[in-house]
Design a protein around this motif. Structure first.
Motif, PDB file in Angstrom:
ATOM      1  N   MET A 180      84.606  33.064  26.750  1.00  0.00           N
ATOM      2  CA  MET A 180      83.289  32.690  26.235  1.00  0.00           C
ATOM      3  C   MET A 180      82.952  31.244  26.545  1.00  0.00           C
ATOM      4  N   ASP A 181      83.941  30.369  26.536  1.00  0.00           N
ATOM      5  CA  ASP A 181      83.702  28.966  26.905  1.00  0.00           C
ATOM      6  C   ASP A 181      83.126  28.878  28.314  1.00  0.00           C
ATOM      7  N   ARG A 182      83.692  29.655  29.232  1.00  0.00           N
ATOM      8  CA  ARG A 182      83.216  29.618  30.615  1.00  0.00           C
ATOM      9  C   ARG A 182      81.800  30.198  30.730  1.00  0.00           C
ATOM     10  N   LEU A 183      81.553  31.289  30.015  1.00  0.00           N
ATOM     11  CA  LEU A 183      80.217  31.891  30.068  1.00  0.00           C
ATOM     12  C   LEU A 183      79.154  30.946  29.516  1.00  0.00           C
ATOM     13  N   LEU A 184      79.424  30.352  28.367  1.00  0.00           N
ATOM     14  CA  LEU A 184      78.442  29.462  27.743  1.00  0.00           C
ATOM     15  C   LEU A 184      78.205  28.210  28.582  1.00  0.00           C
ATOM     16  N   ALA A 185      79.242  27.696  29.206  1.00  0.00           N
ATOM     17  CA  ALA A 185      79.090  26.534  30.086  1.00  0.00           C
ATOM     18  C   ALA A 185      78.215  26.896  31.290  1.00  0.00           C
ATOM     19  N   TRP A 186      78.444  28.070  31.864  1.00  0.00           N
ATOM     20  CA  TRP A 186      77.633  28.527  32.993  1.00  0.00           C
ATOM     21  C   TRP A 186      76.179  28.709  32.578  1.00  0.00           C
ATOM     22  N   PHE A 187      75.954  29.303  31.408  1.00  0.00           N
ATOM     23  CA  PHE A 187      74.592  29.561  30.950  1.00  0.00           C
ATOM     24  C   PHE A 187      73.816  28.256  30.779  1.00  0.00           C
ATOM     25  N   GLU A 188      74.493  27.242  30.267  1.00  0.00           N
ATOM     26  CA  GLU A 188      73.842  25.934  30.091  1.00  0.00           C
ATOM     27  C   GLU A 188      73.624  25.251  31.442  1.00  0.00           C
ATOM     28  N   HIS A 189      74.591  25.345  32.315  1.00  0.00           N
ATOM     29  CA  HIS A 189      74.516  24.687  33.626  1.00  0.00           C
ATOM     30  C   HIS A 189      73.415  25.282  34.493  1.00  0.00           C
ATOM     31  N   THR A 190      73.156  26.574  34.344  1.00  0.00           N
ATOM     32  CA  THR A 190      72.156  27.239  35.181  1.00  0.00           C
ATOM     33  C   THR A 190      70.792  27.340  34.512  1.00  0.00           C
ATOM     34  N   ARG A 204      69.366  35.721  36.879  1.00  0.00           N
ATOM     35  CA  ARG A 204      70.214  35.062  35.877  1.00  0.00           C
ATOM     36  C   ARG A 204      70.324  35.914  34.616  1.00  0.00           C
ATOM     37  N   ALA A 205      69.221  36.553  34.217  1.00  0.00           N
ATOM     38  CA  ALA A 205      69.252  37.443  33.049  1.00  0.00           C
ATOM     39  C   ALA A 205      70.182  38.626  33.297  1.00  0.00           C
ATOM     40  N   ALA A 206      70.141  39.167  34.513  1.00  0.00           N
ATOM     41  CA  ALA A 206      71.034  40.283  34.864  1.00  0.00           C
ATOM     42  C   ALA A 206      72.488  39.856  34.802  1.00  0.00           C
ATOM     43  N   LEU A 207      72.784  38.661  35.311  1.00  0.00           N
ATOM     44  CA  LEU A 207      74.170  38.186  35.359  1.00  0.00           C
ATOM     45  C   LEU A 207      74.721  37.885  33.968  1.00  0.00           C
ATOM     46  N   VAL A 208      73.916  37.245  33.116  1.00  0.00           N
ATOM     47  CA  VAL A 208      74.434  36.902  31.786  1.00  0.00           C
ATOM     48  C   VAL A 208      74.687  38.176  30.974  1.00  0.00           C
ATOM     49  N   HIS A 209      73.856  39.180  31.177  1.00  0.00           N
ATOM     50  CA  HIS A 209      74.064  40.437  30.450  1.00  0.00           C
ATOM     51  C   HIS A 209      75.369  41.102  30.905  1.00  0.00           C
ATOM     52  N   LEU A 210      75.571  41.190  32.200  1.00  0.00           N
ATOM     53  CA  LEU A 210      76.794  41.799  32.731  1.00  0.00           C
ATOM     54  C   LEU A 210      78.028  41.017  32.302  1.00  0.00           C
ATOM     55  N   TRP A 211      77.979  39.715  32.412  1.00  0.00           N
ATOM     56  CA  TRP A 211      79.129  38.857  32.083  1.00  0.00           C
ATOM     57  C   TRP A 211      79.499  39.013  30.614  1.00  0.00           C
TER      58      TRP A 211
END
Length: 409
Positions: A180-190, A204-211
């Protein structure tokens, strides 16, 4: 003799995880079409009056909440849901009485209204807690407001007891916090910024849902939270493209409703994206183009479906304006409104069996003779159209393009 290491089956087991990749060229045409349908929808919504826009937004939000719960097999109380949505949109003073319904509406509302605020683990935990105010899923006690901690594998399973089919297995609970740390960091960075050359917002919406769904960080509620995250990404995209846009309009896109309509396809596309393909290790990649393409095309279809809803609202508003210019009586206005609210076949509705003299008399509490006169008057004014003759005579609201259910008999 040494035991062989099990062959990796899921994307989170790939050495390059979570570096998801996709083919921009393969997505270009679908993205252009999705943006076109998105623009058409927002244009239609902007062209109708405030009252009609509020009614459309409220009804589509209700449909989205119903759909995101129904995908998980949960049926919400419609009356409580409508009250909660109206309250969230400042159209009512009090929310619904059902705490779980109100919790879902709060999650959906926070994802959109506060899309600009940082997304952290605490916020996600509060979202998940809001979905289960009693600390239970059905009658089963679950961990709420925190990541899953159980030692058992988190699996997506279907089938009868003893013949279960495992569709997916998520990372072990001990890995979830770091995932989750990696996902949240990516979401903020992008996060998209106005004028910046960033990742396409729908992609980006598709990727965050899948991840998020691949991590499956909570004991329950992951599907609803994953769709809320996709909505949040779409709200951020909308704001970056137009800073004056209302992020709550994301619910008008109807993405959850589209997912529900194509639920088998949704689960299949998600499951395929979560599994590694190919026998040879070098053939297995983290390319998720097929999933993103499914999501983008579904987004476009959702916008088309919502366009029809907005057009219906426009047709109703124009009809009401036309009816207001006629000196109709209270009985006539009541029946016309009943027929309008019933909708038509194209919208999944329609006044079953059509309006008859007997039904008119019953609805308005008047005599059959008065009902006959009222209906004849509405017919002369062009507010109703008639089908059939004699006992088969049926009346329908005269809105161009509205097809009513066939008369049985």
């Amino acid at each position: 003799m040494t035991a062989q290491t099990p062959r990796p089956r899921y994307i989170w087991q790939h050495p390059a995880w979570p570096q998801l990749t996709f083919d921009s060229t393969a997505l270009a045409s679908a993205l252009d079409q999705a943006r076109l349908e998105q623009g058409r929808l927002l244009g239609l919504l902007g062209a109708i009056g405030l009252d009609e826009a509020n009614a459309v937004q409220r009804e589509l939000w209700v449909q989205e909440a119903l759909a995101t719960a129904a995908i998980e097999g949960e049926q919400l109380n419609l009356e409580s849901l409508r009250s909660s949505v109206a309250h969230r949109l400042s159209l009512a003073d009090a929310p619904g009485a059902d705490r779980s319904v109100e919790g879902l509406v709060q999650v959906m509302g926070d994802a959109l209204a506060n899309h600009h605020a940082a997304l952290d683990l605490d916020r996600l935990c509060r979202w998940q807690s809001a979905l289960f105010p009693g600390g239970t899923s059905g009658i089963t006690r679950i961990a709420v407001g925190r990541l899953r901690e159980h030692l058992d594998a988190m699996q997506i399973v279907s089938g009868a007891l003893g013949r279960e089919v495992v569709h997916y297995e998520a990372p072990a609970s001990v890995q979830v916090a770091s995932e989750m740390d990696r996902l949240l960091a990516w979401f903020e960075h992008t996060r998209p910024a106005a004028g910046a050359a960033a990742m396409n917002g729908i992609v980006r919406a598709a990727l965050v849902h899948l991840w998020f769904e691949s991590i499956h960080p909570f004991e329950d509620g992951n599907g609803r939270l994953g769709r809320a995250l996709a909505d949040m990404a779409l709200a951020q995209d909308m704001h970056a493209r137009d800073t004056q846009a209302n992020p709550a309009l994301v619910q008008v896109y109807g993405m959850a409703h589209q997912m529900l309509k194509t639920r088998a396809g949704y689960y299949d596309a998600l499951n395929r994206a979560q599994r590694l393909r190919g026998i040879a290790p070098e053939a297995r990649t983290l390319d998720v183009t097929a999933w993103v393409l499914w999501f983008v095309e579904s987004f476009g279809q959702a916008c088309i479906a919502s366009q029809a809803v907005v057009r219906d609202a426009t047709n109703k508003a124009q009809f009401r304006q036309r009816a207001a210019q006629c000196q109709t009586n209270e009985r006539q206005r009541k029946v016309l409104e009943r027929l309008l609210e019933a909708g038509h076949v194209g919208s999944g509705g329609g006044f079953l069996g059509g309006m008859t003299t007997d039904k008119y008399a019953k609805i308005t509490g008047t005599s059959k003779a008065t009902a006959t006169r009222d209906l004849a008057d509405l017919l002369i004014r062009g507010l109703l159209r008639v089908e059939g003759v004699g006992k088969a005579t049926r009346y329908a609201v005269n809105v161009p393009g509205w097809e009513q259910p066939p008369i049985k008999g």
